[in-house]
Design an enzyme around this catalytic site. Structure first.
Site, short mmCIF file in Angstrom:
data_model
loop_
_atom_site.label_atom_id
_atom_site.label_comp_id
_atom_site.label_asym_id
_atom_site.label_seq_id
_atom_site.Cartn_x
_atom_site.Cartn_y
_atom_site.Cartn_z
N SER A 1 0.84 -1.19 0.00
CA SER A 1 0.00 0.00 0.00
C SER A 1 0.87 1.24 0.00
O SER A 1 2.01 1.22 0.51
CB SER A 1 -0.90 0.02 1.24
N TYR B 1 -3.27 -0.48 10.41
CA TYR B 1 -3.20 -0.85 8.99
C TYR B 1 -1.87 -0.41 8.38
O TYR B 1 -1.17 -1.21 7.73
CB TYR B 1 -4.36 -0.21 8.25
#
Length: 679
Positions: free
Chosen positions: A556, A569
């Protein structure tokens, strides 16, 4: 019967015959019908032959798979036939007999159908018929079994002369319903499509009844102590442990996909005293050995031998097999023979465990195994009433390296970039993982669709084309056992694994003070720990396989860019990003490349965003959830929304063959976020 009715009846008959593997093999055999149709220019009636074209399959035959030829032009070829030494020239002449523009390529067996006077003809390779055809005293047994109803035609290579032989035998014995072709199969005929099919089934059924009545009870000899089949769970476990090693051996010359079966007939054959002798004789029917090679590789160790000793012995046997195959080629090759296509086995037999078969794709590998199972049945039948006596090795070579067979191989389409590669994608039941699975399959890979949601995984696997293209496995990436089971299922289905995509994940978006320890542990358990566990199991398989490979992490932008309310996250993604670097450094010695993709703002089609992450992030940024994709796009340099397909494109770019010297790379797929540029 008019032309349309004749074609309809032919297709129906073909489908019934092709549906039963005891009757004929996949893509084996051919059927035909003769009827009158109009000349496309004059409209005058003309006698025509419809026959299954080259490379077609009876069970799935369509009208477009039929070759259509004018009988008058085909039969006049007999008057200009130059003799058996030049019979291959007749195949080119078939092109001048073709009727109409839309026709499949005529096969080598066209003469067999066209020169016979009978209106309907079946040529098949049934196990029972082949047992008589491959028996040492097949001619005598055929007479005992059928009397004068079925004729014996000695071995002759498929071609124009064989067609002439059968036509002459039919003319001389009008009472006959068909013939046994030595070392080859059966041919039956009839005045109607129904009669032809009935005669085919009569020959097969009568032959099987003869074998059942006259055959001795243990044609493969007594059991070998210690070679009996392992219990099913142990058998599958042993097969999974051996599969990557065997695939490496079968891929020494060119990459192969594998297939495994532990069919009871295979296990019984390998548990019996005569299996080494019979396996060394090889298969006989041309359809068999074209797909299984001249003979299999057979392990000569019991299934309980230590795994490392078994693997070492397989390497020794493989080296001997390659030397033997080169010798076979050198003994029979002529100056104009095609080059040797590869010296690795297509069939590997492991006593107590089962059979591994290999090919350029899953279907080819599976069909090779099916053909060897047919060959075992043929050996059993022949040994039950006589002695198995396949055609001479020199004749096998003439078929395997036939110029016409080489031409057929050269006509095959160029393989796709990921052909022969096996990919395992986690979280592939939806979103980015599903898009990746679709892209890899479209590029030729076999795909293992791994997901916690069994129904979603199964749906995606069916979308990709079913068992010959994809396998659905249920995997929670926090479970070491489920991960190990998934890789075991993958290697049993496809022979091994080449490409692993760590995509499974969740997202918890909370401020630091609202993030619980459970939130942190769950986020890291699935993504940081889960991807580590998957990569570790992948490395075991890839190292055993010895063919290199790829591991790709879907990371990500958040791995390198700090945003608010996202501690669990983003920290887990940073962990994954560094795993890419660490594993690239560690696994490179095995030829394993490890790279990653850093997406951002993948809203549409994303399972993570649909599960609540989208609402959470929309709240953080103060935009309506349905506008979140547009919001992310507008903050990028390119002002473009990122979709799952764009991430899939990046994965393919990394593994598709052009970046062979790239490892440890993280590729941004974020439409340009300057703050996330890698430094």
């Amino acid at each position: 019967m008019n032309a349309s009715a004749a074609v309809a009846a032919l297709l129906d008959r073909s489908h019934r015959l092709g549906a039963d593997p005891r009757t004929t093999n996949y893509a084996g055999g051919n059927t035909s019908a003769k009827a009158t149709g109009p000349d496309p220019v004059t409209g005058a009636p003309v006698d025509l032959l419809w026959v299954k074209g080259s490379g077609g399959d009876l069970g799935t035959l369509t009208e477009s798979g039929l070759a259509v030829l004018r009988l008058d032009r085909l039969r006049v070829l007999a008057d200009v036939y130059p003799g058996v030494d030049r019979e291959d020239e007749m195949v080119a002449a078939f092109a001048y007999c073709v009727h109409g523009p839309a026709t499949a390529a005529p096969s080598i067996d066209t003469a067999m159908h066209g020169l016979l006077a009978a209106p309907h003809v079946d040529h098949l390779h049934p196990d029972a018929g082949l047992a008589l055809a491959c028996a040492a005293d097949g001619e005598k047994l055929t007479a005992e079994c059928f009397g004068d109803a079925v004729l014996w035609i000695p071995w002759r290579r498929p071609g124009f002369q064989l067609g002439l032989d059968i036509a002459a035998a039919h003319a001389a014995h009008p009472q006959a319903i068909g013939c046994i072709l030595g070392g080859h199969g059966i041919t039956a005929w009839g005045a109607t499509s129904e009669e032809c099919e009935a005669n085919s089934l009569r020959i097969i059924g009568t032959a099987q009844a003869f074998l059942d009545e006259h055959g001795r009870p243990e044609p493969f000899g007594p059991p070998i102590p210690g070679f009996e089949a392992l219990p099913a769970p142990d058998r599958r476990s042993r097969a999974a442990a051996l599969a990557p090693h065997l695939r490496a051996l079968a891929s020494a010359d060119s990459p192969q996909v594998g297939h495994f079966t532990d069919d009871a007939a295979v296990l019984d054959f390998l548990a019996r005293a005569e299996h080494p002798r019979l396996a060394a004789l090889g298969t006989s029917c041309p359809d068999h050995f074209l797909r299984t090679k001249v003979r299999p590789l057979v392990l000569d160790r019991p299934p309980t031998a230590p795994l490392d000793e078994t693997v070492a012995r397989l390497h020794e046997l493989h080296s001997a097999y390659r030397d033997d195959y080169r010798g076979y080629y050198d003994r029979h090759a002529a100056a104009d023979s095609p080059p040797m296509r590869g010296a690795d086995p297509a069939i590997v037999l492991i006593p107590g465990v089962g059979m591994f078969s290999f090919g350029r794709d899953k279907q080819t590998a599976r069909v090779a195994g099916e053909f060897y199972l047919n060959a075992i049945n043929v050996m059993r039948g022949a040994e039950a009433v006589s002695t198995y006596a396949p055609i001479e090795e020199s004749e096998k070579f003439r078929i395997e390296y036939w110029a016409l067979e080489e031409a057929k191989l050269q006509r095959m389409p160029r393989p796709k970039p990921l052909a022969t590669r096996v990919a395992l994608v986690t979280g592939a039941g939806s979103g980015i993982g599903k898009a990746i699975a679709h892209r890899l399959a479209a590029e030729g890979a076999c795909v293992v669709v791994a997901d916690r949601d069994a129904a979603s995984a199964d749906t995606v696997a069916k979308e990709l084309g079913g068992p010959d293209r994809a396998l659905a496995v249920t995997v929670d990436v926090t479970s070491e056992q489920q991960i190990a089971d998934a890789f075991a299922a993958a290697v049993l289905a496809f022979g091994g694994v080449d490409l692993v995509v760590n995509n499974a994940g969740i997202s918890i978006s909370k401020p630091l003070l609202e993030t619980t320890a459970d939130d942190w542990d769950r986020q890291h358990g699935i993504m940081a720990r889960g991807s580590f566990l998957v990569a570790r199991e992948a490395a075991r398989v890839l190292a055993d396989q010895g063919l290199g490979g790829d591991v790709v992490y879907i990371v990500s932008k958040n791995a390198v860019f700090a945003g608010p309310n996202n501690i669990a996250y983003s920290a887990a993604k940073a962990d994954q990003a560094h795993q890419v670097r660490l594993l690239a450094a560690e696994l490179g010695e095995h030829g394993i490349r490890v790279n990653g993709v850093n997406p951002d703002g993948v809203v549409r089609g994303s399972g993570i965003f649909a599960s609540g992450w989208g609402a959470q992030r929309a709240a953080v940024y103060g935009v309506p959830e349905e506008k979140l994709g547009e919001f992310y796009a507008q903050r990028t340099i390119l002002k473009r929304e990122v979709l799952p397909e764009h991430v899939a494109n990046a994965v393919f770019a990394l593994v598709g063959g052009d970046l062979t010297h790239t490892t440890g790379l993280l590729v941004p797929v974020d439409a340009g976020v300057a703050a996330a540029f890698l430094r």
